[in-house]
Design a protein around this motif. Sequence first.
Motif, PDB file in Angstrom:
ATOM      1  N   MET A  83       0.814  -1.206  -0.058  1.00 14.24           N
ATOM      2  CA  MET A  83      -0.192   0.236  -0.068  1.00 14.24           C
ATOM      3  C   MET A  83       0.811   1.294  -0.062  1.00 14.24           C
ATOM      4  N   LYS A  84       0.345   2.386  -0.370  1.00  8.75           N
ATOM      5  CA  LYS A  84       0.931   3.786  -0.461  1.00  8.75           C
ATOM      6  C   LYS A  84       0.189   4.659   0.327  1.00  8.75           C
ATOM      7  N   ALA A  85       0.847   5.909   0.618  1.00  5.87           N
ATOM      8  CA  ALA A  85       0.496   6.848   1.105  1.00  5.87           C
ATOM      9  C   ALA A  85       0.669   8.215   0.458  1.00  5.87           C
ATOM     10  N   VAL A  86       0.027   9.214   0.338  1.00  5.81           N
ATOM     11  CA  VAL A  86       0.218  10.476  -0.166  1.00  5.81           C
ATOM     12  C   VAL A  86       0.599  11.164   0.802  1.00  5.81           C
ATOM     13  N   ILE A  87       1.835  11.961   0.812  1.00  6.76           N
ATOM     14  CA  ILE A  87       2.133  12.805   1.799  1.00  6.76           C
ATOM     15  C   ILE A  87       2.004  14.288   1.176  1.00  6.76           C
ATOM     16  N   THR A  88       1.632  15.244   1.591  1.00  6.89           N
ATOM     17  CA  THR A  88       1.846  16.572   0.971  1.00  6.89           C
ATOM     18  C   THR A  88       2.232  17.476   2.261  1.00  6.89           C
ATOM     19  N   VAL A  89       3.261  18.391   1.840  1.00  2.00           N
ATOM     20  CA  VAL A  89       4.037  19.241   2.684  1.00  2.00           C
ATOM     21  C   VAL A  89       3.745  20.758   2.179  1.00  2.00           C
ATOM     22  N   THR A  90       3.451  21.646   3.068  1.00  2.00           N
ATOM     23  CA  THR A  90       3.326  23.181   2.476  1.00  2.00           C
ATOM     24  C   THR A  90       3.730  23.947   3.858  1.00  2.00           C
ATOM     25  N   GLY A  91       4.384  25.219   3.309  1.00  2.59           N
ATOM     26  CA  GLY A  91       4.520  26.170   4.306  1.00  2.59           C
ATOM     27  C   GLY A  91       5.716  27.134   3.782  1.00  2.59           C
ATOM     28  N   LYS A  92       6.347  27.810   4.636  1.00  3.24           N
ATOM     29  CA  LYS A  92       7.423  28.700   4.034  1.00  3.24           C
ATOM     30  C   LYS A  92       8.728  28.028   3.824  1.00  3.24           C
ATOM     31  N   ASP A  93       9.324  28.283   2.942  1.00  4.18           N
ATOM     32  CA  ASP A  93      10.505  27.689   2.608  1.00  4.18           C
ATOM     33  C   ASP A  93      11.559  27.841   3.431  1.00  4.18           C
ATOM     34  N   SER A  94      12.281  26.772   3.859  1.00  4.12           N
ATOM     35  CA  SER A  94      13.622  26.703   4.794  1.00  4.12           C
ATOM     36  C   SER A  94      14.422  25.619   4.241  1.00  4.12           C
ATOM     37  N   VAL A  95      15.727  25.851   4.881  1.00  3.50           N
ATOM     38  CA  VAL A  95      16.644  24.521   4.502  1.00  3.50           C
ATOM     39  C   VAL A  95      16.272  23.357   5.224  1.00  3.50           C
ATOM     40  N   GLY A  96      16.474  22.056   4.614  1.00  2.00           N
ATOM     41  CA  GLY A  96      16.306  20.893   5.146  1.00  2.00           C
ATOM     42  C   GLY A  96      14.875  20.400   5.297  1.00  2.00           C
ATOM     43  N   ILE A  97      13.983  21.086   4.402  1.00  2.00           N
ATOM     44  CA  ILE A  97      12.535  20.321   4.639  1.00  2.00           C
ATOM     45  C   ILE A  97      12.378  18.789   4.145  1.00  2.00           C
ATOM     46  N   ILE A  98      12.953  18.712   2.954  1.00  2.00           N
ATOM     47  CA  ILE A  98      12.850  17.409   2.266  1.00  2.00           C
ATOM     48  C   ILE A  98      13.508  16.761   3.207  1.00  2.00           C
ATOM     49  N   ALA A  99      14.866  16.866   3.811  1.00  2.00           N
ATOM     50  CA  ALA A  99      15.707  16.031   4.420  1.00  2.00           C
ATOM     51  C   ALA A  99      14.918  15.711   5.827  1.00  2.00           C
ATOM     52  N   LYS A 100      14.406  16.683   6.332  1.00  2.00           N
ATOM     53  CA  LYS A 100      13.639  16.236   7.867  1.00  2.00           C
ATOM     54  C   LYS A 100      12.532  15.152   7.376  1.00  2.00           C
ATOM     55  N   VAL A 101      11.597  15.614   6.409  1.00  2.00           N
ATOM     56  CA  VAL A 101      10.415  14.548   5.918  1.00  2.00           C
ATOM     57  C   VAL A 101      10.913  13.286   5.568  1.00  2.00           C
ATOM     58  N   ALA A 102      11.906  13.228   4.926  1.00  2.00           N
ATOM     59  CA  ALA A 102      12.664  11.990   4.192  1.00  2.00           C
ATOM     60  C   ALA A 102      13.079  11.303   5.341  1.00  2.00           C
ATOM     61  N   THR A 103      13.764  11.790   6.426  1.00  2.00           N
ATOM     62  CA  THR A 103      14.384  11.073   7.761  1.00  2.00           C
ATOM     63  C   THR A 103      13.413  10.595   8.490  1.00  2.00           C
ATOM     64  N   GLU A 104      11.961  11.276   8.715  1.00  2.00           N
ATOM     65  CA  GLU A 104      11.001  10.960   9.559  1.00  2.00           C
ATOM     66  C   GLU A 104      10.265   9.612   8.915  1.00  2.00           C
ATOM     67  N   CYS A 105      10.194   9.810   7.625  1.00  2.00           N
ATOM     68  CA  CYS A 105       9.681   8.484   6.798  1.00  2.00           C
ATOM     69  C   CYS A 105      10.516   7.316   6.942  1.00  2.00           C
ATOM     70  N   ALA A 106      11.842   7.453   6.755  1.00  2.00           N
ATOM     71  CA  ALA A 106      12.707   6.359   6.916  1.00  2.00           C
ATOM     72  C   ALA A 106      12.640   5.751   8.313  1.00  2.00           C
ATOM     73  N   GLN A 107      12.730   6.696   9.284  1.00  2.00           N
ATOM     74  CA  GLN A 107      12.638   6.086  10.838  1.00  2.00           C
ATOM     75  C   GLN A 107      11.383   5.216  11.066  1.00  2.00           C
ATOM     76  N   PHE A 108      10.135   5.546  10.239  1.00  2.00           N
ATOM     77  CA  PHE A 108       9.193   4.536  10.698  1.00  2.00           C
ATOM     78  C   PHE A 108       9.039   3.779   9.578  1.00  2.00           C
ATOM     79  N   GLY A 109       9.876   3.305   8.665  1.00  2.00           N
ATOM     80  CA  GLY A 109       9.957   2.335   7.487  1.00  2.00           C
ATOM     81  C   GLY A 109       9.102   2.768   6.312  1.00  2.00           C
ATOM     82  N   ALA A 110       8.672   3.895   6.115  1.00  2.00           N
ATOM     83  CA  ALA A 110       7.950   4.298   4.692  1.00  2.00           C
ATOM     84  C   ALA A 110       9.145   4.754   3.834  1.00  2.00           C
ATOM     85  N   ASN A 111       8.779   3.949   2.798  1.00  2.00           N
ATOM     86  CA  ASN A 111      10.013   4.227   1.446  1.00  2.00           C
ATOM     87  C   ASN A 111       9.395   5.026   0.594  1.00  2.00           C
ATOM     88  N   ILE A 112      10.046   6.292   0.362  1.00  2.00           N
ATOM     89  CA  ILE A 112       9.522   7.208  -0.742  1.00  2.00           C
ATOM     90  C   ILE A 112       9.782   6.732  -2.284  1.00  2.00           C
TER      91      ILE A 112
END
Length: 89
Positions: free
Chosen positions: A1-30
């Motif tokens: 199964m898959k999930a759709v993850i949306t992220v919106t907000g003011k741009d800053s350094v490291g957003i993709i890295a933070k979200v990807a790290t959290e996904c990996a921590q819980f076993g979700a593969n992007i």
Amino acid sequence: MKAVITVTGKDSVGIIAKVATECAQFGANIVDISQSVLSDYFAMIMLADIDTLSIPFADFVDKMSEVGQKKGLDIHVMHEDIFNTMHHI
């Protein structure tokens, strides 16, 4: 199964890295990602394989939302079945 993850907000350094790290921590593969920065605003849609989540899906949704709140972002996670049902004509 898959999930759709949306992220919106003011741009800053490291957003993709933070979200990807959290996904990996819980076993979700992007498996796919699309992101854009419009002026100072960040928008991203990710598709993640959630077959190997280490926590229940509802807890994953809550954890990702918490990550967003800490970074001043809106992060929403939706199971692909719900997404497909909502967008089926």
